[in-house]
Write an enzyme that holds these catalytic residues in place. Structure first.
Site, PDB file in Angstrom:
ATOM      1  CB  CYS A  60      -0.938   0.005   1.202  1.00 16.85           C
ATOM      2  SG  CYS A  60      -0.064   0.018   2.781  1.00 16.85           S
ATOM      3  CB  CYS A  63       4.873   0.111   1.791  1.00 19.49           C
ATOM      4  SG  CYS A  63       3.516  -1.072   1.914  1.00 19.49           S
ATOM      5  CG  ASP A 596      17.893  33.130 -25.354  1.00 17.74           C
ATOM      6  OD1 ASP A 596      18.609  34.127 -25.171  1.00 17.74           O
ATOM      7  OD2 ASP A 596      18.020  32.359 -26.322  1.00 17.74           O
ATOM      8  CG  ASP A 790      17.619  27.858 -27.965  1.00 15.92           C
ATOM      9  OD1 ASP A 790      17.973  28.927 -27.398  1.00 15.92           O
ATOM     10  OD2 ASP A 790      17.703  27.689 -29.183  1.00 15.92           O
ATOM     11  CG  ASP A 794      19.958  30.493 -23.212  1.00 15.22           C
ATOM     12  OD1 ASP A 794      20.336  31.662 -23.025  1.00 15.22           O
ATOM     13  OD2 ASP A 794      19.406  30.109 -24.251  1.00 15.22           O
TER      14      ASP A 794
END
Length: 907
Positions: A60, A63, A596, A790, A794
């Site tokens: 369950c 646990c 950006d 990207d 960055d």
């Protein structure tokens, strides 16, 4: 299997087989054993491997507390993470303190669960079934095969051939290995013939030899072995979940079989004074009680003894045992013809056990369904229609069906109409429309033709395609998405810590409440109702049993992980991968989004508007620029290279000059040295190079050769489709939108004006460290910042932000620094990300609310607080089912909403 997933960290060098990961970094949300001491000289320096174990026997959601405590008590373990829904644990193991075998043995002893190591070998692995592993070794190893390794089973030592079948020689696994460049075929350990077929793992370098070539090699050189591919196996989490669900269902069925007659004897209109019914009920209830003891007692005692924890199994074991023992006592009095006032109630203990096991079975099934629902691997097609090498790609060309695991580089495969694409590739024949909703979440098919790329798991339309393979199944889109999702599923949001603390205290508190209920009813019945002490105790026991059983910490334990699992899987279907599920909780609080510019708010596909070359030999300058920038993936470099190649001098193709000592400075430019002339060539923004230019709305790239201005390029970018609408929607949510860039002021202001971003929230000529500082200043002002970028420049900003979002098509460095990865370039995925975060948080709160409401009302009803409305002990076992089912339903409701529908018109 040839389709294995690369490990999250590099494999340990102290093992020939890949069995873990070394030097893993600390993961948020994990627990660290503060008692670790790495200064033991005899042990030597600590050597950590990242270990993943599949856990069997979890019953369950509560646990996790006991399992986490057991992990904390192992000194060699740190940074552990537990996921009860997927039945997996992950941790760093100090191999100088103990082996994985010792750790598994200790965990099994302290928890009662079973553990199975999940190996993630580097490279590719082909798993075969053979009769004689020794003959496979004697067949040698073709170039590219690096390791032969036995599978899960054991093999007899070759000496058995001389000592007979009853030899006492212990089994020894096959392990044949050498470095790829040695090729000496050294056998470290080997085995001989066996009565049974065995599985052999063949590790190979897919760039040197293909899976099909390996398979055919051993088929030809060991023809007597009847070499076959081993059956494909399910992911460990799904396999264990299926086994546990099957076991839970069988236990429930067996228990129900013995329970039904007892219930019939108790409630049917029969002569209850007939002692025969009591005899039969005792026998059947005893069988059920044996099942209950075997199911609940060992785990409860192990947790109590080794971890000092009272688990729900303890309350179940005590309650069912009390009901059973009392019924046995009442049975004895009935046999002696001195029946007690209440008589036997064997139906109570048997129904309790049966209904609890029903709840466990439903719980296991729900966890399995949840794991399957987010498993992207199920989209992987198992067979491929291979175009026979050298054959025609036309519709009538020769093809043959092969197992997808046998695909290799250089293959072409045919995709029939309305079938799934087996792996990533490029179309070389035909045209069709492809449903890419499994990656993008968009249901509108995408037109595909010659030269277009297709992705594994997407569905072909009405046309027929021939595709040149570019990615093997272990590295295609499905595997990449699945790996990121699975790695993220082990970590958990901070709100889970609250649930863990509540679940940890739940059972002791319920034990205390049970004692209070018993004392209260016993005294009330004795004093107020003037009943005998014996009868008062019996009635108090019924209320106590019901109170202890009806309570359910499982709902609290599953409230968060079930939602997180479904949310991460749902977001993956929209091409949004949460690498850190903690950010699922954080994203909804975003106050500021920083974008950006290049490649994020703009398309990143720049065009050279003007190129000026200085000097008498422009072709030489072009050649040096091409040599310097040709391998650079920055959008500006790509655009300049395209322009140079499309503007040859005298129709003579420009050849790149060989450059050496090339160094890149993110946010500024690139430097290199011409190998022949030793001239230093630099390309980058004007400020970095010290070149004075008039400000304009364009992006500039300048080139200097040994300090002299050699070339200037003016480039133009355009905003990404739908960007202005996305920013408008973000603003309508009271989210401040910022734009930062390393580009010139004019170029930044041009895009900011087009997208209606206030100039006060724009910055230009920022280096990576400046981007980080800008985000940090916002955070110091109390803002929750999401950054979208990207590029490699960055990466620092992605790490600094509260939520770092990587946009598809960017660098791998930036992807590694991000918290969320967008598999598409659609900007409105940011809106979907925010919507899923908000929806997930609401469901977590709803789950907590339901868990609290259920336990409060159910406990009061079972304890007799509502005089006329009471939960009888025999029906209290339904508690787990009643409490957990809504939790599962609330979590699965995340899958029923189309989060992308209202944004589809933006692009």
């Amino acid at each position: 299997m040839p389709c294995q997933h690369p490990p999250r960290h590099k494999a340990g060098t102290d093992h020939l087989t890949a069995n873990g990961c070394t030097n893993s970094s600390t993961t948020q949300g994990s627990s660290v054993d503060s008692g670790h001491k790495d200064d033991d000289v005899e042990r030597g320096p600590a050597s950590y491997e990242r270990i993943i174990l599949s856990v069997g026997g979890l019953k369950c959601g509560c646990c996790e507390t006991g399992l986490s405590k057991a992990l904390r008590h192992v000194p060699a373990i740190r940074n552990h993470q537990v996921n009860v829904v997927l039945a997996r644990v992950e941790f760093d193991l100090d191999t100088s303190r103990g082996s994985i075998t010792e750790v598994i043995s200790r965990l099994r002893k302290t928890t009662g669960y079973t553990f199975e190591k999940y190996d993630q070998p580097e490279g590719q692995v082909l798993e075969l079934l053979v009769d004689d592993v020794l003959e496979i070794h004697q067949a040698g190893r073709p170039f590219g095969v690096t390791l032969l390794e036995s599978g899960d089973k054991q093999y007899w030592h070759p000496a058995m051939l001389w000592s007979g079948r009853n030899s006492a020689i212990p089994p020894t696994p096959l392990l044949v290995s050498s470095s790829p460049d040695q090729g000496d075929g050294t056998m470290e350990k080997f085995v001989g013939p066996s009565l049974y077929r065995r599985n052999i793992r063949i590790h190979y370098n897919a760039k040197q030899i293909g899976a099909r070539d390996v398979f055919e090699y051993y088929q030809q050189l060991a023809p007597s072995q009847n070499v076959q591919l081993a059956p494909a196996t399910a992911h460990p989490s799904l396999a264990i979940g299926a086994r546990q669900t099957k076991r839970a269902c069988i236990l429930f069925a067996v228990t129900t079989f013995f329970t039904i007659p007892v219930v019939v004897f108790a409630y049917a209109p029969v002569n209850h004074n007939n002692i025969v019914y009591a005899h039969v009920s005792l026998a059947l209830a005893s069988v059920v009680q044996i099942i209950a003891i075997n199911e609940f007692v060992p785990g409860a005692l192990q947790s109590l003894i080794h971890s000092g924890l009272f688990e729900m199994d303890f309350l179940v074991a005590v309650s069912t045992s009390i009901a059973y023992v009392y019924s046995v006592v009442a049975y004895v009095f009935q046999v002696k013809q001195k029946p007690l006032e209440t008589g036997c109630f064997f139906e109570t203990s048997t129904m309790l056990v049966a209904l609890i096991l029903l709840g466990r079975a439903v719980n296991e099934y729900a966890r399995l369904r949840a794991a399957k629902s987010v498993s992207v691997r199920s989209l992987q097609t198992q067979e491929a229609l291979l175009v026979v090498p050298g054959g025609s790609t036309a519709p009538g060309g020769d093809t043959r069906v092969i197992d997808a695991r046998l695909l290799q580089y250089g293959d072409r495969f045919k995709v029939l109409p309305h079938t799934r694409i087996v792996t990533d590739g490029e179309i070389v024949y035909g045209g069709s429309e492809v449903d890419e909703s499994m990656i993008t979440g968009e249901t509108v098919p995408v037109a595909k033709g010659l030269g277009n790329t297709v992705h594994a798991g997407t569905t072909n339309g009405r046309g027929q395609l021939v595709v040149a393979l570019t990615k093997l199944p272990h590295e295609n889109s499905i595997s990449r998405i699945a790996m990121m999702v699975e790695n993220a599923e082990l970590s958990k949001p901070k709100i889970q810590a609250l649930a863990d603390r509540i679940a940890g205290w739940f059972v002791p508190v319920m034990a205390a409440i049970g004692i209070l209920v018993f004392l209260a009813w016993m005294l009330f019945d004795r004093i107020q109702n003037q009943r005998t002490w014996r009868n008062a105790v019996i009635k108090a026991l019924t209320y106590t049993i019901a109170t202890l059983i009806v309570s359910c910490p499982c709902a609290i334990g599953l409230a968060v992980p079930m939602v997180v699992l479904i949310a991460t899987g749902t977001s993956a279907r929209f091409g949004i991968i949460f690498r850190e599920p903690q950010k699922l909780e954080v994203a909804r609080n975003t106050t500021d989004i920083v974008f950006d510019k290049t490649g994020t708010l703009t398309t990143g596909s720049l065009t050279v508007i003007e190129g000026k070359l200085m000097g008498a030999y422009p072709e030489n300058i072009k050649s040096m620029i091409l040599g310097l920038l040709e391998g650079d993936k920055h959008p500006v470099a790509l655009a300049v290279c395209r322009w140079i190649k499309s503007h040859p001098d005298d129709n003579t193709p420009i050849l790149p000059t060989k450059m050496v000592d090339i160094q890149s400075e993110p946010g500024s430019g690139v430097t290199g040295v011409c190998e022949a002339s030793r001239l230093k060539v630099r390309a980058g923004n004007p400020e970095w190079l010290g070149v004075k230019l008039l400000e304009s709305q364009h992006t500039h790239l300048c080139v200097t050769i040994d300090g002299f201005h050699g070339a200037t390029f003016r480039l133009q970018d355009r905003e990404r489709p739908g960007a202005n609408k996305v920013i408008e929607l973000l603003t309508s949510r009271s989210i401040n939108v910022h734009m930062i860039s390393g580009d010139s002021e004019g170029a930044v202001n041009e895009i900011a004006h087009t997208l209606n971003i206030p100039k006060v929230r724009t910055r230009w000529r920022l280096k990576p460290i400046d981007k980080q500082k800008y985000i940090h200043e916002l955070q110091k002002a109390g803002k929750v910042v999401m950054f979208c970028g990207d590029g490699t420049n960055d990466s620092v900003a992605l790490k600094q932000a509260d939520v770092g979002v990587h946009v598809n098509g960017g660098s791998d460095v930036a992807k590694g620094a991000s918290d969320v990865v967008l598999m598409t370039t659609r900007l409105h995925d940011v809106l979907i990300l925010l919507d899923i975060s908000i929806a997930a948080y609401r469901r977590i709160i709803l789950n907590f609310g339901w868990s609290a409401l259920y336990n409060l009302v159910a406990i009061l009803m079972a304890a007799g607080a509502f005089v006329r409305f009471r939960i009888e002990p025999q029906w209290a076992g339904l508690g787990e089912l009643v409490s957990v089912a809504p939790i599962v339903g609330i979590a699965f409701s995340l899958k029923w909403r189309d989060y992308g529908r209202k944004y589809r018109g933006l692009e």
